[in-house]
Design a protein around this motif. Sequence first.
Motif, PDB file in Angstrom:
ATOM      1  N   TYR A 189      12.687   1.787   5.873  1.00 49.87           N
ATOM      2  CA  TYR A 189      11.263   1.732   5.531  1.00 49.87           C
ATOM      3  C   TYR A 189      10.414   1.422   6.770  1.00 49.87           C
ATOM      4  CZ  TYR A 189      12.512   2.109   0.641  1.00 49.87           C
ATOM      5  OH  TYR A 189      12.992   2.569  -0.565  1.00 49.87           O
ATOM      6  N   GLU A 190      10.681   2.146   7.820  1.00 51.69           N
ATOM      7  CA  GLU A 190       9.939   1.985   9.073  1.00 51.69           C
ATOM      8  C   GLU A 190       8.434   2.156   8.868  1.00 51.69           C
ATOM      9  OE1 GLU A 190      11.356   3.888  12.994  1.00 51.69           O
ATOM     10  OE2 GLU A 190       9.722   5.205  12.355  1.00 51.69           O
ATOM     11  N   LYS A 192       9.133   9.156   9.698  1.00 56.30           N
ATOM     12  CA  LYS A 192      10.470   8.995   9.129  1.00 56.30           C
ATOM     13  C   LYS A 192      10.379   8.987   7.607  1.00 56.30           C
ATOM     14  CE  LYS A 192      14.603   6.153   9.790  1.00 56.30           C
ATOM     15  NZ  LYS A 192      15.142   4.957  10.487  1.00 56.30           N
ATOM     16  N   PRO A 193      11.096   9.876   6.920  1.00 54.09           N
ATOM     17  CA  PRO A 193      10.996   9.933   5.454  1.00 54.09           C
ATOM     18  C   PRO A 193      11.600   8.693   4.799  1.00 54.09           C
ATOM     19  CG  PRO A 193      12.749  11.366   6.231  1.00 54.09           C
ATOM     20  CD  PRO A 193      12.035  10.880   7.460  1.00 54.09           C
ATOM     21  N   VAL A 194      11.146   8.397   3.600  1.00 56.77           N
ATOM     22  CA  VAL A 194      11.676   7.277   2.828  1.00 56.77           C
ATOM     23  C   VAL A 194      12.358   7.832   1.578  1.00 56.77           C
ATOM     24  CG1 VAL A 194       9.940   5.640   3.649  1.00 56.77           C
ATOM     25  CG2 VAL A 194       9.486   6.982   1.582  1.00 56.77           C
ATOM     26  N   PRO A 195      13.222   7.049   0.941  1.00 57.95           N
ATOM     27  CA  PRO A 195      13.894   7.523  -0.276  1.00 57.95           C
ATOM     28  C   PRO A 195      12.896   8.013  -1.325  1.00 57.95           C
ATOM     29  CG  PRO A 195      14.919   5.503   0.504  1.00 57.95           C
ATOM     30  CD  PRO A 195      13.712   5.721   1.356  1.00 57.95           C
ATOM     31  N   ASP A 233       5.967  14.654  -0.060  1.00 60.51           N
ATOM     32  CA  ASP A 233       6.589  15.688   0.775  1.00 60.51           C
ATOM     33  C   ASP A 233       6.519  15.396   2.278  1.00 60.51           C
ATOM     34  OD1 ASP A 233       7.216  17.201  -1.480  1.00 60.51           O
ATOM     35  OD2 ASP A 233       5.229  18.103  -1.514  1.00 60.51           O
ATOM     36  N   GLY A 234       6.716  14.160   2.661  1.00 59.96           N
ATOM     37  CA  GLY A 234       6.746  13.829   4.084  1.00 59.96           C
ATOM     38  C   GLY A 234       5.376  13.520   4.665  1.00 59.96           C
ATOM     39  N   GLN A 235       5.356  13.102   5.949  1.00 58.79           N
ATOM     40  CA  GLN A 235       4.130  12.679   6.636  1.00 58.79           C
ATOM     41  C   GLN A 235       3.324  11.761   5.721  1.00 58.79           C
ATOM     42  OE1 GLN A 235       2.360  16.500   8.049  1.00 58.79           O
ATOM     43  NE2 GLN A 235       2.757  15.653  10.082  1.00 58.79           N
ATOM     44  N   LEU A 236       4.021  10.776   5.178  1.00 61.28           N
ATOM     45  CA  LEU A 236       3.469   9.960   4.108  1.00 61.28           C
ATOM     46  C   LEU A 236       2.204   9.223   4.513  1.00 61.28           C
ATOM     47  CD1 LEU A 236       3.631   8.821   1.297  1.00 61.28           C
ATOM     48  CD2 LEU A 236       5.402   7.229   2.063  1.00 61.28           C
ATOM     49  N   GLY A 237       2.230   8.543   5.659  1.00 63.72           N
ATOM     50  CA  GLY A 237       1.065   7.769   6.077  1.00 63.72           C
ATOM     51  C   GLY A 237      -0.160   8.629   6.273  1.00 63.72           C
ATOM     52  N   LEU A 238       0.033   9.779   6.921  1.00 65.70           N
ATOM     53  CA  LEU A 238      -1.080  10.700   7.155  1.00 65.70           C
ATOM     54  C   LEU A 238      -1.568  11.297   5.846  1.00 65.70           C
ATOM     55  CD1 LEU A 238      -2.844  12.332   9.172  1.00 65.70           C
ATOM     56  CD2 LEU A 238      -1.007  14.026   9.243  1.00 65.70           C
ATOM     57  N   SER A 239      -0.648  11.779   5.009  1.00 68.37           N
ATOM     58  CA  SER A 239      -1.011  12.412   3.742  1.00 68.37           C
ATOM     59  C   SER A 239      -1.719  11.440   2.804  1.00 68.37           C
ATOM     60  CB  SER A 239       0.238  12.977   3.051  1.00 68.37           C
ATOM     61  OG  SER A 239       0.877  13.940   3.848  1.00 68.37           O
ATOM     62  N   ALA A 240      -1.351  10.175   2.880  1.00 70.92           N
ATOM     63  CA  ALA A 240      -1.927   9.174   1.989  1.00 70.92           C
ATOM     64  C   ALA A 240      -3.214   8.557   2.534  1.00 70.92           C
ATOM     65  CB  ALA A 240      -0.899   8.069   1.733  1.00 70.92           C
ATOM     66  N   PRO A 258       0.808  -1.227   0.000  1.00 68.04           N
ATOM     67  CA  PRO A 258       0.000   0.000   0.000  1.00 68.04           C
ATOM     68  C   PRO A 258       0.837   1.271   0.000  1.00 68.04           C
ATOM     69  CG  PRO A 258      -0.862  -1.581   1.582  1.00 68.04           C
ATOM     70  CD  PRO A 258       0.456  -2.115   1.113  1.00 68.04           C
ATOM     71  N   GLY A 259       0.326   2.281  -0.701  1.00 63.20           N
ATOM     72  CA  GLY A 259       0.953   3.593  -0.699  1.00 63.20           C
ATOM     73  C   GLY A 259       2.176   3.673  -1.601  1.00 63.20           C
ATOM     74  N   PRO A 260       2.653   4.877  -1.836  1.00 66.90           N
ATOM     75  CA  PRO A 260       3.842   5.071  -2.692  1.00 66.90           C
ATOM     76  C   PRO A 260       5.139   4.986  -1.904  1.00 66.90           C
ATOM     77  CG  PRO A 260       2.872   7.198  -2.167  1.00 66.90           C
ATOM     78  CD  PRO A 260       2.018   6.159  -1.485  1.00 66.90           C
ATOM     79  N   PHE A 261       5.198   4.065  -0.931  1.00 65.96           N
ATOM     80  CA  PHE A 261       6.367   3.961  -0.067  1.00 65.96           C
ATOM     81  C   PHE A 261       7.660   3.777  -0.853  1.00 65.96           C
ATOM     82  CE2 PHE A 261       3.629   1.864   3.517  1.00 65.96           C
ATOM     83  CZ  PHE A 261       3.008   3.079   3.738  1.00 65.96           C
TER      84      PHE A 261
END
Length: 460
Positions: free
Chosen positions: A131-132, A141-144, A149-156, A94-97
């Motif tokens: 990839y925490e 924690k940002p991923v490569p 633009d950060g806060q990936l889980g929340l933003s997604a 899931p997500g663009p991790f």
Amino acid sequence: LKPDYNDALNNIMSTLFVAMAQASESSSPEVLSTHFDQLVKEVPEPEKPAIENAEIVSELQDLENVVALVGTGRSGSLHFHSLFDGHPDITTIPGPFFKGFFHPDTWTKLRRSFEAHDWRELLTERFSDIYEILFDARSEKPVPGNPMDGQLGLSAGLTTLGADRDRFLQLDRQAFSQNLLSLLDNFKMMDRVTFFKLIHIAYERTLGHTNNKKVLFYHIHNPNFIEAAHFIKSFRKARFIQIIREPVQSLESWCMSKLPTEFRKDEYKTWDSTYQKVLEKCLDKIFNMLVTKFLSTRHPAFSCLPLKTVRLEDVRKNNRDTMLDVAQWIGVEEHESLYKPSFQGHDYWGTTKLSPQIVGSDQANIKRKVGILFSDKDVLILNTLFYPERVFFGYKVEDEASFRDDLARIEPLLDEPFDFERLLCGNLPEDQLEQRTKGALINMRHFIKTKWLYLKNHST
């Protein structure tokens, strides 16, 4: 001085890409494609590690069928992605991790010397640290690649899953590590392509899924040129699938996503010095969004691998026929998961500032009339500049005469700021606008005037 300096190579390609959007004769699509093809050729061939376990060999071979999802700003890529999660023949995380996974710097950070007896443990531990967010979507924690633009889980929208929106995406880290280590035990060395597949196999095993998958569905999101080139070289039989949305509507939604949460067009009448730097940054981002929106369907990577473009409107309005068509193209059977947005079995609601949180075939976002940020004048200009895209993708019936009239109507407006620019600057006097917003307005003016001139001369 440094031929393999990836950031410089990517910036060169980006400059050519923007020049192509402005229709520079020296940076035509053919010139850009030539440079990108050369970039792909210069990527080293992946080294395949030897393996004798027939069962794992079969699983790895099945995952050669890779479909890479590319989105454009606020086009519903995560909603579209969620329709494939849960399909018994598809493996997807899931997500663009993993947007930046194929950037060469990522593998440099991950790999360890294969001479070390514990390289498998070190590789697993390093991956799990970087990839925490895979194990807890609440991680900041940002991923490569820094998708969204950060806060990936929340933003997604991956922290508000489930019927009551009280679940977050998670995965048992210890169990995943054990599954991955068990797979790595079959190898004396590792490359990033095989490792990418093993991550997906370990992920499925951790979720308790035991059947072999036929398709690896990879949310590559919006890859830069280096990421795209290395991905293409890694999976030469892969395919791209792109989700799009009516360009002006999605552009407005995208712009709104970058403004302060408390922004309201009908209330925002005066310049507030508190937001000066925020709005300056917003205008710069909006200019970049405008350029990106014009370029979104022209990425040179699309000339290297097969591409299918899907409209969000069709996914929403004509869900069954559209998803059946997509499933057939991907090479999987119909399944109920194709009609229900979810991740790991939990309802996926998405996240948007302009419409209520939506699920399933709810059409609130695509029915929304443009005008939350853009004025009628702004819409006229943008609709005219996006005319070729709107016709090509079926958002507007072709009408060359009307298009020519609109080009003439907007010409005298191109030297003026958009109304949304004036709004975000608190309706400052004209002589203060450019001073407040630095180069963003100048760049935007140059861009749209060059675009207008090319449309006048070529209509497309």
